[in-house]
Design a protein around this motif. Structure first.
Motif, PDB file in Angstrom:
ATOM      1  N   CYS A  63       0.815  -1.214   0.000  1.00 47.23           N
ATOM      2  CA  CYS A  63       0.000   0.000   0.000  1.00 47.23           C
ATOM      3  C   CYS A  63       0.848   1.263   0.000  1.00 47.23           C
ATOM      4  CB  CYS A  63      -0.955   0.003   1.197  1.00 47.23           C
ATOM      5  SG  CYS A  63      -0.128  -0.138   2.794  1.00 47.23           S
ATOM      6  N   ASP A  64       2.049   1.197   0.590  1.00 45.91           N
ATOM      7  CA  ASP A  64       2.950   2.352   0.592  1.00 45.91           C
ATOM      8  C   ASP A  64       3.789   2.414  -0.684  1.00 45.91           C
ATOM      9  OD1 ASP A  64       2.207   3.328   3.153  1.00 45.91           O
ATOM     10  OD2 ASP A  64       3.484   1.827   4.111  1.00 45.91           O
ATOM     11  N   LEU A  65       4.173   1.247  -1.175  1.00 46.51           N
ATOM     12  CA  LEU A  65       5.019   1.198  -2.373  1.00 46.51           C
ATOM     13  C   LEU A  65       4.300   1.770  -3.590  1.00 46.51           C
ATOM     14  CD1 LEU A  65       7.741   0.165  -3.579  1.00 46.51           C
ATOM     15  CD2 LEU A  65       6.539  -1.968  -4.104  1.00 46.51           C
ATOM     16  N   VAL A  66       3.036   1.390  -3.786  1.00 46.56           N
ATOM     17  CA  VAL A  66       2.322   1.834  -4.993  1.00 46.56           C
ATOM     18  C   VAL A  66       2.015   3.328  -4.960  1.00 46.56           C
ATOM     19  CG1 VAL A  66       1.312  -0.442  -5.377  1.00 46.56           C
ATOM     20  CG2 VAL A  66       0.028   1.255  -4.052  1.00 46.56           C
ATOM     21  N   LYS A  67       2.014   3.940  -3.769  1.00 48.69           N
ATOM     22  CA  LYS A  67       1.690   5.362  -3.653  1.00 48.69           C
ATOM     23  C   LYS A  67       2.911   6.270  -3.615  1.00 48.69           C
ATOM     24  CE  LYS A  67      -1.002   4.797  -0.031  1.00 48.69           C
ATOM     25  NZ  LYS A  67      -1.947   5.037   1.076  1.00 48.69           N
ATOM     26  N   LEU A  68       4.091   5.692  -3.823  1.00 47.39           N
ATOM     27  CA  LEU A  68       5.301   6.515  -3.840  1.00 47.39           C
ATOM     28  C   LEU A  68       5.220   7.565  -4.937  1.00 47.39           C
ATOM     29  CD1 LEU A  68       8.226   3.970  -3.297  1.00 47.39           C
ATOM     30  CD2 LEU A  68       7.524   5.805  -1.749  1.00 47.39           C
ATOM     31  N   LYS A  69       5.684   8.751  -4.609  1.00 37.63           N
ATOM     32  CA  LYS A  69       5.720   9.830  -5.586  1.00 37.63           C
ATOM     33  C   LYS A  69       7.144  10.015  -6.101  1.00 37.63           C
ATOM     34  CE  LYS A  69       1.753  12.318  -3.690  1.00 37.63           C
ATOM     35  NZ  LYS A  69       1.236  13.614  -3.179  1.00 37.63           N
ATOM     36  N   VAL A  70       7.245  10.617  -7.259  1.00 36.81           N
ATOM     37  CA  VAL A  70       8.561  10.858  -7.850  1.00 36.81           C
ATOM     38  C   VAL A  70       9.424  11.661  -6.888  1.00 36.81           C
ATOM     39  CG1 VAL A  70       9.792  12.021  -9.726  1.00 36.81           C
ATOM     40  CG2 VAL A  70       7.699  10.715 -10.224  1.00 36.81           C
ATOM     41  N   ALA A  71       8.835  12.641  -6.218  1.00 38.46           N
ATOM     42  CA  ALA A  71       9.577  13.506  -5.291  1.00 38.46           C
ATOM     43  C   ALA A  71      10.124  12.741  -4.091  1.00 38.46           C
ATOM     44  CB  ALA A  71       8.685  14.648  -4.820  1.00 38.46           C
ATOM     45  N   ASP A  72       9.543  11.572  -3.802  1.00 38.37           N
ATOM     46  CA  ASP A  72      10.019  10.780  -2.663  1.00 38.37           C
ATOM     47  C   ASP A  72      11.402  10.194  -2.925  1.00 38.37           C
ATOM     48  OD1 ASP A  72       7.705  11.158  -1.116  1.00 38.37           O
ATOM     49  OD2 ASP A  72       6.692   9.463  -2.076  1.00 38.37           O
ATOM     50  N   GLU A 119       3.195  12.694 -11.312  1.00 39.73           N
ATOM     51  CA  GLU A 119       3.468  12.943  -9.891  1.00 39.73           C
ATOM     52  C   GLU A 119       3.850  11.653  -9.185  1.00 39.73           C
ATOM     53  OE1 GLU A 119       1.163  14.615  -5.868  1.00 39.73           O
ATOM     54  OE2 GLU A 119       0.073  14.353  -7.770  1.00 39.73           O
ATOM     55  N   TYR A 120       3.238  10.543  -9.627  1.00 46.88           N
ATOM     56  CA  TYR A 120       3.462   9.261  -8.973  1.00 46.88           C
ATOM     57  C   TYR A 120       4.515   8.434  -9.701  1.00 46.88           C
ATOM     58  CZ  TYR A 120      -0.509  10.145  -5.944  1.00 46.88           C
ATOM     59  OH  TYR A 120      -1.344  10.692  -5.002  1.00 46.88           O
ATOM     60  N   LEU A 126      -5.023   3.901 -16.481  1.00 50.18           N
ATOM     61  CA  LEU A 126      -6.296   4.570 -16.718  1.00 50.18           C
ATOM     62  C   LEU A 126      -6.259   5.971 -16.108  1.00 50.18           C
ATOM     63  CD1 LEU A 126      -8.661   1.579 -15.853  1.00 50.18           C
ATOM     64  CD2 LEU A 126      -7.838   2.280 -18.105  1.00 50.18           C
ATOM     65  N   HIS A 127      -6.947   6.915 -16.750  1.00 54.15           N
ATOM     66  CA  HIS A 127      -6.882   8.303 -16.320  1.00 54.15           C
ATOM     67  C   HIS A 127      -7.431   8.512 -14.917  1.00 54.15           C
ATOM     68  CE1 HIS A 127      -5.425   9.723 -20.140  1.00 54.15           C
ATOM     69  NE2 HIS A 127      -6.419   9.129 -20.793  1.00 54.15           N
ATOM     70  N   GLU A 128      -8.445   7.718 -14.527  1.00 52.98           N
ATOM     71  CA  GLU A 128      -9.043   7.932 -13.208  1.00 52.98           C
ATOM     72  C   GLU A 128      -8.186   7.358 -12.075  1.00 52.98           C
ATOM     73  OE1 GLU A 128     -11.136   4.272 -15.016  1.00 52.98           O
ATOM     74  OE2 GLU A 128     -10.387   6.237 -15.664  1.00 52.98           O
ATOM     75  N   ARG A 129      -7.145   6.586 -12.416  1.00 51.28           N
ATOM     76  CA  ARG A 129      -6.261   6.036 -11.407  1.00 51.28           C
ATOM     77  C   ARG A 129      -4.927   6.775 -11.434  1.00 51.28           C
ATOM     78  NH1 ARG A 129      -7.132  -0.539 -11.712  1.00 51.28           N
ATOM     79  NH2 ARG A 129      -9.287  -0.561 -10.931  1.00 51.28           N
ATOM     80  N   LEU A 130      -4.595   7.390 -10.304  1.00 51.55           N
ATOM     81  CA  LEU A 130      -3.358   8.150 -10.233  1.00 51.55           C
ATOM     82  C   LEU A 130      -2.138   7.242 -10.200  1.00 51.55           C
ATOM     83  CD1 LEU A 130      -4.438  10.887  -7.653  1.00 51.55           C
ATOM     84  CD2 LEU A 130      -4.306  11.087 -10.139  1.00 51.55           C
ATOM     85  N   THR A 134      -2.911  -1.856  -5.301  1.00 56.19           N
ATOM     86  CA  THR A 134      -2.236  -2.961  -4.611  1.00 56.19           C
ATOM     87  C   THR A 134      -2.573  -4.301  -5.260  1.00 56.19           C
ATOM     88  OG1 THR A 134      -4.051  -2.985  -3.002  1.00 56.19           O
ATOM     89  CG2 THR A 134      -2.063  -1.775  -2.401  1.00 56.19           C
ATOM     90  N   ARG A 135      -3.787  -4.408  -5.836  1.00 55.96           N
ATOM     91  CA  ARG A 135      -4.163  -5.640  -6.538  1.00 55.96           C
ATOM     92  C   ARG A 135      -3.310  -5.827  -7.796  1.00 55.96           C
ATOM     93  NH1 ARG A 135      -9.146  -7.875  -4.967  1.00 55.96           N
ATOM     94  NH2 ARG A 135      -9.434  -8.813  -7.019  1.00 55.96           N
ATOM     95  N   GLN A 136      -3.072  -4.721  -8.518  1.00 53.45           N
ATOM     96  CA  GLN A 136      -2.199  -4.799  -9.693  1.00 53.45           C
ATOM     97  C   GLN A 136      -0.796  -5.216  -9.284  1.00 53.45           C
ATOM     98  OE1 GLN A 136      -3.458  -0.707 -11.071  1.00 53.45           O
ATOM     99  NE2 GLN A 136      -3.072  -1.641 -13.064  1.00 53.45           N
TER     100      GLN A 136
END
Length: 210
Positions: A63-72, A119-120, A126-130, A134-136
């Motif tokens: 859950c944390d890995l998939v939400k990493l941002k480029v700035a991180d 950003e991520y 898909l456009h609606e997914r930033l 976690t399933r992917q």
């Protein structure tokens, strides 16, 4: 008035865990890690290679890995050697290293057209997914372990988290270091996470001569 006995009603659906292996997922061995890396390199799959490498280095939950941002992980035109994030489960900060090989694969991934203006770090298709879900991510891990002939029910996203710390503990026996790397507040959590038992303790003791 007599009450007629009704036939027993049985659920038609199979148990949710039928055919699944329940419990802790195994960490990958070093030979498995290199086998997967080689296959991703040959396939030219820059995203999966960068994701796989960072999953091993960061020791983050999915859950944390998939939400990493480029700035991180990226600053001043290059990938950082170390990064820090707040864990979503514990709300505590955790730091992790980014090794040379991982920095190279991340830099290569940053050059892909899809990453322009993203950003991520792992943008969704898909456009609606930033970002990827976690399933992917779980499906990707399954594909990776299957590609080298491993039994997919024995491995999962937690295998990626446990791989490096299991190797650190095997080589050093340093539970405190593993606790800090995982961001655990209690040593008991780390002991359970690694599956440390009396045999492990005795093996460490036997390797020390006084």
């Amino acid at each position: 008035m007599p009450i007629a006995n009704l036939p027993a009603i049985r659920a038609c659906r199979p148990a949710w865990n039928k055919g699944r292996r329940i419990g802790q997922k195994r960490p990958l061995l070093p030979k498995h890690v290199w086998a997967i890396r080689v296959r991703l390199e040959i396939a030219g799959n820059h995203r999966d290679l960068a994701l796989f490498n960072l999953a091993i280095d960061s020791k983050l939950r999915g859950c944390d890995l998939v939400k990493l941002k480029v700035a991180d992980v990226y600053a001043t035109g290059q990938v950082r050697e170390r990064a820090s994030i707040i864990q979503s489960k514990t709300l505590r900060p955790v730091r992790f290293e980014i090794t040379d090989g991982t920095r190279i694969s991340l830099s290569r991934w940053m050059e892909e057209p899809i990453m322009v203006g993203s950003e991520y770090l792992w943008p969704g298709r898909l456009h609606e997914r930033l970002h990827i879900s976690t399933r992917q991510y779980a499906r990707l891990v399954r594909k990776w372990v299957c590609s080298i002939g491993l039994e997919p029910t024995s491995y999962g996203t937690h295998s990626m988290l446990r791989t490096k710390v299991a190797e650190i503990y095997r080589k050093t026996g340093n539970l405190r270091a593993v606790q800090l790397l995982l961001g655990h507040t209690k040593m008991d959590s780390t002991v359970r996470y690694l599956g440390v038992d009396l045999e492990d303790a005795l093996a460490i003791s036997e390797s020390i001569e006084i």
